[in-house]
Design a protein around this motif. Structure first.
Motif, mmCIF file in Angstrom:
data_model
loop_
_atom_site.group_PDB
_atom_site.id
_atom_site.type_symbol
_atom_site.label_atom_id
_atom_site.label_comp_id
_atom_site.label_asym_id
_atom_site.label_seq_id
_atom_site.Cartn_x
_atom_site.Cartn_y
_atom_site.Cartn_z
ATOM 1 N N GLU A 44 38.813 89.561 40.393
ATOM 2 C CA GLU A 44 37.389 89.544 40.078
ATOM 3 C C GLU A 44 36.973 90.775 39.284
ATOM 4 O O GLU A 44 36.146 90.693 38.375
ATOM 5 C CB GLU A 44 36.576 89.442 41.371
ATOM 6 C CG GLU A 44 36.762 88.134 42.124
ATOM 7 C CD GLU A 44 36.366 86.909 41.318
ATOM 8 O OE1 GLU A 44 35.510 87.032 40.410
ATOM 9 O OE2 GLU A 44 36.896 85.815 41.584
ATOM 10 N N LEU A 45 37.550 91.914 39.599
ATOM 11 C CA LEU A 45 37.268 93.120 38.824
ATOM 12 C C LEU A 45 37.739 92.970 37.384
ATOM 13 O O LEU A 45 37.046 93.369 36.445
ATOM 14 C CB LEU A 45 37.939 94.326 39.480
ATOM 15 C CG LEU A 45 37.276 94.846 40.759
ATOM 16 C CD1 LEU A 45 38.207 95.795 41.503
ATOM 17 C CD2 LEU A 45 35.953 95.536 40.431
ATOM 18 N N ALA A 46 38.907 92.369 37.210
ATOM 19 C CA ALA A 46 39.446 92.149 35.864
ATOM 20 C C ALA A 46 38.570 91.199 35.055
ATOM 21 O O ALA A 46 38.523 91.283 33.823
ATOM 22 C CB ALA A 46 40.868 91.594 35.954
ATOM 23 N N ASN A 47 37.862 90.318 35.758
ATOM 24 C CA ASN A 47 36.993 89.349 35.084
ATOM 25 C C ASN A 47 35.570 89.861 34.880
ATOM 26 O O ASN A 47 34.694 89.112 34.459
ATOM 27 C CB ASN A 47 36.955 88.042 35.877
ATOM 28 C CG ASN A 47 38.255 87.265 35.760
ATOM 29 O OD1 ASN A 47 38.964 87.362 34.758
ATOM 30 N ND2 ASN A 47 38.576 86.494 36.783
ATOM 31 N N GLY A 48 35.343 91.130 35.205
ATOM 32 C CA GLY A 48 34.050 91.743 34.924
ATOM 33 C C GLY A 48 33.057 91.756 36.056
ATOM 34 O O GLY A 48 31.910 92.183 35.882
ATOM 35 N N SER A 49 33.462 91.299 37.233
ATOM 36 C CA SER A 49 32.554 91.331 38.378
ATOM 37 C C SER A 49 32.492 92.734 38.976
ATOM 38 O O SER A 49 33.415 93.534 38.811
ATOM 39 C CB SER A 49 33.022 90.340 39.452
ATOM 40 O OG SER A 49 32.923 89.007 39.001
ATOM 41 N N SER A 50 31.407 93.009 39.675
ATOM 42 C CA SER A 50 31.297 94.237 40.462
ATOM 43 C C SER A 50 31.693 93.888 41.891
ATOM 44 O O SER A 50 31.239 92.878 42.426
ATOM 45 C CB SER A 50 29.867 94.772 40.434
ATOM 46 O OG SER A 50 29.510 95.139 39.115
ATOM 47 N N VAL A 51 32.549 94.711 42.487
ATOM 48 C CA VAL A 51 33.121 94.366 43.788
ATOM 49 C C VAL A 51 33.052 95.553 44.745
ATOM 50 O O VAL A 51 33.419 96.669 44.393
ATOM 51 C CB VAL A 51 34.591 93.922 43.638
ATOM 52 C CG1 VAL A 51 35.174 93.533 44.994
ATOM 53 C CG2 VAL A 51 34.717 92.750 42.658
ATOM 54 N N VAL A 52 32.586 95.277 45.964
ATOM 55 C CA VAL A 52 32.694 96.263 47.039
ATOM 56 C C VAL A 52 33.956 95.923 47.818
ATOM 57 O O VAL A 52 34.112 94.821 48.341
ATOM 58 C CB VAL A 52 31.478 96.237 47.978
ATOM 59 C CG1 VAL A 52 31.714 97.190 49.153
ATOM 60 C CG2 VAL A 52 30.218 96.653 47.232
ATOM 61 N N LEU A 53 34.874 96.878 47.876
ATOM 62 C CA LEU A 53 36.159 96.722 48.554
ATOM 63 C C LEU A 53 36.039 97.267 49.965
ATOM 64 O O LEU A 53 35.723 98.441 50.158
ATOM 65 C CB LEU A 53 37.243 97.492 47.802
ATOM 66 C CG LEU A 53 37.326 97.254 46.284
ATOM 67 C CD1 LEU A 53 38.092 98.375 45.624
ATOM 68 C CD2 LEU A 53 37.965 95.913 46.001
ATOM 69 N N ILE A 54 36.294 96.416 50.953
ATOM 70 C CA ILE A 54 36.141 96.825 52.347
ATOM 71 C C ILE A 54 37.445 96.603 53.109
ATOM 72 O O ILE A 54 38.051 95.532 53.026
ATOM 73 C CB ILE A 54 35.010 96.040 53.037
ATOM 74 C CG1 ILE A 54 33.672 96.321 52.336
ATOM 75 C CG2 ILE A 54 34.925 96.386 54.520
ATOM 76 C CD1 ILE A 54 32.507 95.538 52.900
ATOM 77 N N ALA A 55 37.895 97.625 53.808
ATOM 78 C CA ALA A 55 39.090 97.543 54.652
ATOM 79 C C ALA A 55 39.216 98.859 55.413
ATOM 80 O O ALA A 55 38.458 99.811 55.166
ATOM 81 C CB ALA A 55 40.351 97.283 53.825
ATOM 82 N N ARG A 56 40.182 98.929 56.319
ATOM 83 C CA ARG A 56 40.390 100.170 57.075
ATOM 84 C C ARG A 56 41.023 101.259 56.222
ATOM 85 O O ARG A 56 40.688 102.431 56.349
ATOM 86 C CB ARG A 56 41.294 99.909 58.282
ATOM 87 C CG ARG A 56 40.648 99.169 59.427
ATOM 88 C CD ARG A 56 41.606 99.019 60.578
ATOM 89 N NE ARG A 56 42.850 98.344 60.182
ATOM 90 C CZ ARG A 56 43.932 98.248 60.947
ATOM 91 N NH1 ARG A 56 43.944 98.798 62.141
ATOM 92 N NH2 ARG A 56 45.002 97.610 60.526
ATOM 93 N N ARG A 57 41.985 100.856 55.365
ATOM 94 C CA ARG A 57 42.811 101.846 54.652
ATOM 95 C C ARG A 57 42.099 102.329 53.386
ATOM 96 O O ARG A 57 42.181 101.720 52.332
ATOM 97 C CB ARG A 57 44.167 101.241 54.332
ATOM 98 C CG ARG A 57 44.989 100.943 55.583
ATOM 99 C CD ARG A 57 46.317 100.327 55.255
ATOM 100 N NE ARG A 57 46.176 99.002 54.664
ATOM 101 C CZ ARG A 57 47.178 98.279 54.188
ATOM 102 N NH1 ARG A 57 48.398 98.778 54.182
ATOM 103 N NH2 ARG A 57 46.968 97.076 53.694
#
Length: 270
Positions: free
Chosen positions: A42-55
């Motif tokens: 999705e980032l490669a396709n131009g979307s803005s993304v919030v990445l959520i995880a423990r690490r």
């Protein structure tokens, strides 16, 4: 982690996406596997993304690659989905970072190895907490937000394992079956306000979670990469399907599994 000063009590902004911008997406479980592949695609396709995880280090690595241009597209939030009381606050922060949201993906999941005669409460509760309770805690506020917005998409990454109670890993099966039912109920509720809820049921996918398992390399049921899975999931979401097996051939497998009589199924070593 992103250092924006965001109070947990902030008002969640309804989506004001510019027509010239990509989608605004939240991916829970973005540090590895299918979740990471979805986020990177999705980032490669131009979307803005919030990445959520423990690490957090893994998230920062993904964000660093995506934010090479002038415009920041990737944001990170370190969050343990088992901390269910913090899920709503984390969702609020994620929406504030994006100034709205179009799609929310829940891709967090664990599947520890369980021996044939092993009954381990620690492992089992971990699967319930990550695969089901964490999903409910995070997607409930997403459902509330999208209800007010009257549009949006929720995508749950479940599993073919939720189709039946197999002897190999009882609680993993149960957690995914519960997730499927929860997503179906959300779909039925949110359909009244124009919100899409999609259940994804992958078959064999090469991810850190399946590392060490003997996955088929050939044939119709051969294991696919997380990147291949992400591409197929994008097509499913765009088509607005309620649920889909990934790859599609697993729909036939699911149909067969669901229709095996109990007296035969309990004798199978699956």
């Amino acid at each position: 982690m992103d250092t924006h000063s965001i109070e947990s009590t902030c008002q969640i902004p309804l989506n004001q996406k510019n027509v010239n911008m990509g989608k605004k997406i939240i991916v829970v479980g973005a540090s590895s596997g299918i979740g990471r592949a979805i986020a990177e695609s999705e980032l490669a396709n131009g979307s803005s993304v919030v990445l959520i995880a423990r690490r957090e280090k893994e998230l920062e690595s993904i964000a660093k690659k995506a934010n090479k241009g002038k415009e920041k597209k990737a944001f990170t939030l370190a969050f343990d989905v088992t901390k269910t009381t913090q899920a709503e606050k984390t969702f609020t922060k994620a929406v504030a970072l994006l100034s709205g949201v179009d799609e929310v993906y829940y891709a967090s999941g664990v599947m520890p190895q369980v021996e044939p005669k092993e009954y381990n409460n620690s492992k089992d509760m971990d699967m319930i907490n990550v695969n089901l309770s964490g999903a409910i805690a995070f997607l409930n506020p997403a459902a509330s937000y999208f209800t007010e917005q009257k549009n949006g998409t929720i995508v749950g990454i479940s599993s073919i394992a939720g189709e039946r109670g197999r002897k190999g890993n009882p609680v993993y099966n149960a957690s995914k079956a519960g997730f499927n039912t929860y997503l179906e109920a959300l779909r039925n509720r949110l359909s009244e306000v124009g919100v899409q809820v999609t259940t994804i049921k992958p078959g064999f996918v090469k991810t850190p979670m399946t590392e060490g398992l003997k996955l088929p390399e050939k044939g119709l049921l051969k294991a696919i990469t997380a990147e291949e899975a992400a591409a197929l999931i994008r097509k499913v979401v765009d088509s607005k399907k309620d649920e889909a097996f990934v790859p599609g051939v697993w729909a036939l497998v699911g149909l067969i599994i669901r229709n095996i009589p109990n007296f035969i199924f309990k004798k199978l070593s699956i």
